[in-house]
Design an enzyme around this catalytic site. Structure first.
Site, mmCIF file in Angstrom:
data_model
loop_
_atom_site.group_PDB
_atom_site.id
_atom_site.type_symbol
_atom_site.label_atom_id
_atom_site.label_comp_id
_atom_site.label_asym_id
_atom_site.label_seq_id
_atom_site.Cartn_x
_atom_site.Cartn_y
_atom_site.Cartn_z
ATOM 1 N N LYS A 46 25.292 4.053 28.067
ATOM 2 C CA LYS A 46 24.783 3.204 26.980
ATOM 3 C C LYS A 46 25.078 1.734 27.255
ATOM 4 O O LYS A 46 26.193 1.377 27.666
ATOM 5 C CB LYS A 46 25.432 3.584 25.640
ATOM 6 C CG LYS A 46 25.161 5.019 25.199
ATOM 7 C CD LYS A 46 23.703 5.356 25.002
ATOM 8 C CE LYS A 46 23.127 4.833 23.708
ATOM 9 N NZ LYS A 46 23.554 5.558 22.502
ATOM 10 N N TYR B 76 0.852 -1.193 0.000
ATOM 11 C CA TYR B 76 0.000 0.000 0.000
ATOM 12 C C TYR B 76 0.893 1.251 0.000
ATOM 13 O O TYR B 76 0.750 2.136 -0.831
ATOM 14 C CB TYR B 76 -0.921 -0.008 1.227
ATOM 15 C CG TYR B 76 -1.840 1.199 1.283
ATOM 16 C CD1 TYR B 76 -1.387 2.419 1.823
ATOM 17 C CD2 TYR B 76 -3.121 1.164 0.755
ATOM 18 C CE1 TYR B 76 -2.191 3.536 1.840
ATOM 19 C CE2 TYR B 76 -3.950 2.290 0.778
ATOM 20 C CZ TYR B 76 -3.462 3.467 1.328
ATOM 21 O OH TYR B 76 -4.263 4.589 1.339
ATOM 22 N N LEU C 48 22.274 13.962 24.139
ATOM 23 C CA LEU C 48 22.876 13.606 25.425
ATOM 24 C C LEU C 48 24.321 13.171 25.188
ATOM 25 O O LEU C 48 24.606 12.494 24.193
ATOM 26 C CB LEU C 48 22.118 12.414 26.047
ATOM 27 C CG LEU C 48 20.781 12.729 26.698
ATOM 28 C CD1 LEU C 48 19.982 11.446 26.888
ATOM 29 C CD2 LEU C 48 20.996 13.424 28.037
ATOM 30 N N ARG D 104 12.241 15.505 16.125
ATOM 31 C CA ARG D 104 13.376 16.297 16.628
ATOM 32 C C ARG D 104 14.134 16.913 15.461
ATOM 33 O O ARG D 104 14.593 18.058 15.535
ATOM 34 C CB ARG D 104 14.308 15.384 17.429
ATOM 35 C CG ARG D 104 15.553 16.061 17.931
ATOM 36 C CD ARG D 104 16.452 15.144 18.769
ATOM 37 N NE ARG D 104 17.650 15.861 19.171
ATOM 38 C CZ ARG D 104 18.677 16.086 18.352
ATOM 39 N NH1 ARG D 104 18.653 15.627 17.109
ATOM 40 N NH2 ARG D 104 19.730 16.772 18.772
ATOM 41 N N LYS E 223 16.465 4.916 28.882
ATOM 42 C CA LYS E 223 16.619 5.553 27.571
ATOM 43 C C LYS E 223 15.968 4.598 26.547
ATOM 44 O O LYS E 223 16.493 3.563 26.214
ATOM 45 C CB LYS E 223 18.102 5.760 27.260
ATOM 46 C CG LYS E 223 18.336 6.652 26.044
ATOM 47 C CD LYS E 223 19.798 7.028 25.905
ATOM 48 C CE LYS E 223 20.014 7.967 24.721
ATOM 49 N NZ LYS E 223 19.562 7.374 23.442
ATOM 50 N N GLU F 176 9.857 10.356 23.886
ATOM 51 C CA GLU F 176 10.253 9.315 22.932
ATOM 52 C C GLU F 176 9.005 8.693 22.332
ATOM 53 O O GLU F 176 8.049 8.385 23.051
ATOM 54 C CB GLU F 176 11.086 8.254 23.671
ATOM 55 C CG GLU F 176 12.067 7.531 22.819
ATOM 56 C CD GLU F 176 13.287 8.381 22.443
ATOM 57 O OE1 GLU F 176 13.426 9.497 22.968
ATOM 58 O OE2 GLU F 176 14.077 7.916 21.615
ATOM 59 N N LYS G 9 20.250 12.335 35.369
ATOM 60 C CA LYS G 9 20.106 13.794 35.318
ATOM 61 C C LYS G 9 20.220 14.393 36.711
ATOM 62 O O LYS G 9 19.754 13.801 37.685
ATOM 63 C CB LYS G 9 18.721 14.173 34.745
ATOM 64 C CG LYS G 9 18.459 13.621 33.356
ATOM 65 C CD LYS G 9 17.035 13.904 32.882
ATOM 66 C CE LYS G 9 16.831 13.343 31.493
ATOM 67 N NZ LYS G 9 15.456 13.524 30.992
HETATM 68 C C1 LIG Z 1 17.942 15.951 28.829
HETATM 69 C C2 LIG Z 1 17.476 15.858 27.375
HETATM 70 C C3 LIG Z 1 18.580 16.371 26.453
HETATM 71 C C4 LIG Z 1 16.194 16.696 27.170
HETATM 72 N N1 LIG Z 1 16.462 18.095 27.439
HETATM 73 C C5 LIG Z 1 16.551 19.006 26.422
HETATM 74 O O1 LIG Z 1 16.406 18.698 25.255
HETATM 75 C C6 LIG Z 1 16.855 20.417 26.801
HETATM 76 C C7 LIG Z 1 16.538 21.437 25.928
HETATM 77 C C8 LIG Z 1 16.850 22.758 26.263
HETATM 78 C C9 LIG Z 1 17.481 23.031 27.451
HETATM 79 O O2 LIG Z 1 17.824 24.309 27.841
HETATM 80 C C10 LIG Z 1 17.655 25.372 26.975
HETATM 81 C C11 LIG Z 1 16.589 26.246 27.218
HETATM 82 C C12 LIG Z 1 16.432 27.339 26.352
HETATM 83 C C13 LIG Z 1 17.306 27.533 25.266
HETATM 84 C C14 LIG Z 1 18.357 26.614 25.040
HETATM 85 C C15 LIG Z 1 18.527 25.529 25.898
HETATM 86 C C16 LIG Z 1 17.782 22.006 28.329
HETATM 87 C C17 LIG Z 1 17.465 20.695 28.013
HETATM 88 C C18 LIG Z 1 17.135 14.411 27.035
HETATM 89 C C19 LIG Z 1 17.359 13.912 25.746
HETATM 90 C C20 LIG Z 1 16.988 12.576 25.457
HETATM 91 C C21 LIG Z 1 16.422 11.781 26.469
HETATM 92 C C22 LIG Z 1 16.017 10.414 26.288
HETATM 93 N N2 LIG Z 1 16.179 9.784 25.108
HETATM 94 N N3 LIG Z 1 15.476 9.737 27.316
HETATM 95 C C23 LIG Z 1 15.314 10.334 28.517
HETATM 96 N N4 LIG Z 1 14.771 9.623 29.525
HETATM 97 N N5 LIG Z 1 15.670 11.625 28.735
HETATM 98 C C24 LIG Z 1 16.217 12.356 27.748
HETATM 99 N N6 LIG Z 1 16.578 13.644 28.012
#
Ligand SMILES: CC(C)(CNC(=O)c1ccc(Oc2ccccc2)cc1)c1ccc2c(N)nc(N)nc2n1
Length: 332
Positions: A315, A42, A89, A141, A120, A175, A291
């Site tokens: 990882k 399809y 990360l 993303r 994760k 996610e 974190k």
């Molecule tokens: C921690 C963070 C990277 C999210 N946080 C952000 O994306 C983020 C974004 C702007 C931030 O600060 C800003 C604020 C304003 C402007 C610029 C940066 C801080 C953190 C992340 C990424 C992937 C993850 C994942 N696969 N699993 C889990 N469990 N947690 C996860 N956490």
């Protein structure tokens, strides 16, 4: 035939043949859930029609399956900016490296006394934007600052709330993943249909989210676990763990496995627990995220262009697909 050496007439003729075929298959699929062709076929025919209509816009007909509400004719999705970037990360691959990260962080910031440990999930990051508590946009993303609009597709995911328990404006990230059972079932269907199978749940989820037809996405049984808020100014939470609890109260699907840790021993205990339980989980995980729990400290510690300096991903080694020895033909 290749798009480039088609005349408009030939493209129109081919499209006129594909449309009734897709309408027929669509009816079988959506009405009595008895598709006579596998998804992959399809998708293939649908995407061919999208290509023809994109290359020759004059042949598009209003009743074309590509014009269905929420369907998108252009094969590349609308772009969505992320004013607050979706960061990546930093990774570590051993207990020694993890210990180094935590010890250095606590040297630089002695006030870091609490960590939040999270799984994760092996999926892809999405962002969900709500206005007055109603879902208005879903996006991938992308490269962290520009993603793709997948609103119509995320609306088909059961665990994505259409309305929140409070009428707030909020952008939540997390996610999108395909559980192990749904992944195996999808690959079995594709195998039966002689289609290429997906290498891992992450590719399956990405392929299912990037479908032009939301109805195909709907049939792929995707799940979500949300883990971050772009701008948490309106939330009560002052910690990462508290923010996850608040996200669940708002109606989001949040992975319940998160746990506060106070030192390296507790972090390592959490890692050992989930490394041992990995095979039993109903979804794939590729590591653990640690974190700094205090949101205020996260802001103080800050981030580089790509990653926060207050979090790390530990990882796991990639899960090896177990194959019985007798299944392997030996060439002597
Ligand atoms: C921690 C963070 C990277 C999210 N946080 C952000 O994306 C983020 C974004 C702007 C931030 O600060 C800003 C604020 C304003 C402007 C610029 C940066 C801080 C953190 C992340 C990424 C992937 C993850 C994942 N696969 N699993 C889990 N469990 N947690 C996860 N956490």
């Amino acid at each position: 035939a290749d798009l480039h050496n088609l005349t408009v007439q030939e493209a129109a003729a081919e499209a006129d043949k594909l449309r009734p075929q897709l309408v027929q298959w669509g009816k079988e699929y959506y009405e009595n859930d008895q598709p006579t062709v596998p998804d992959a076929e399809y998708d293939q025919v649908y995407n061919r029609l999208v290509q023809l209509e994109t290359a020759f816009p004059s042949i598009v007909t209003p009743d074309s399956p590509t014009q269905r509400v929420g369907g998108q004719v252009d094969s590349d999705f609308t772009k969505v900016p992320h004013p607050i970037p979706m960061l990546s990360l930093g990774d570590v691959f051993s207990a020694a490296e993890l210990n180094q990260f935590v010890e250095r962080l606590q040297q630089d910031y002695p006030e870091v006394q609490e960590f939040n440990c999270e799984l994760k999930i092996d999926g892809l990051s999405i962002a969900l934007r709500y206005e007055q508590g109603r879902l208005v946009q879903g996006s991938t993303r992308g490269n962290g600052t520009i993603g793709e609009d997948i609103t119509a597709n995320v609306k088909t995911i059961a665990s994505v709330p259409q309305t929140l328990s409070r009428p707030i404006d909020i952008e939540v990230r997390g996610e999108c993943y395909m559980g192990k059972e749904a992944f195996l079932a999808l690959n079995q269907r594709r195998e039966l249909a002689g289609q290429a199978i997906f290498a891992n749940p992450r590719n399956a989820a990405a392929g299912s989210l990037r479908q032009l037809d939301p109805q195909v996405t709907a049939a792929r049984h995707l799940s979500t676990f949300m883990y971050n808020v772009a701008d948490y100014a309106d939330l009560e939470a002052t910690t990462q763990s508290g923010m996850l609890t608040e996200l669940r109260e708002l109606g989001f699907s949040v992975d319940p496995d998160y746990q506060v840790a106070h030192n390296l021993d507790e972090i390592n205990a959490y890692i050992e627990k989930y490394q041992a339980a990995r095979d039993q989980l109903s979804y794939g995980i590729d590591g653990i995220v640690i974190k700094t729990n205090s949101l205020a400290l996260q802001q103080t510690i800050g981030h580089t262009v790509k990653v926060p300096k207050w979090a790390i991903a530990y990882k796991f080694p990639p899960e090896v697909a177990r194959v019985q020895i007798e299944d392997i033909e030996w060439t002597i």
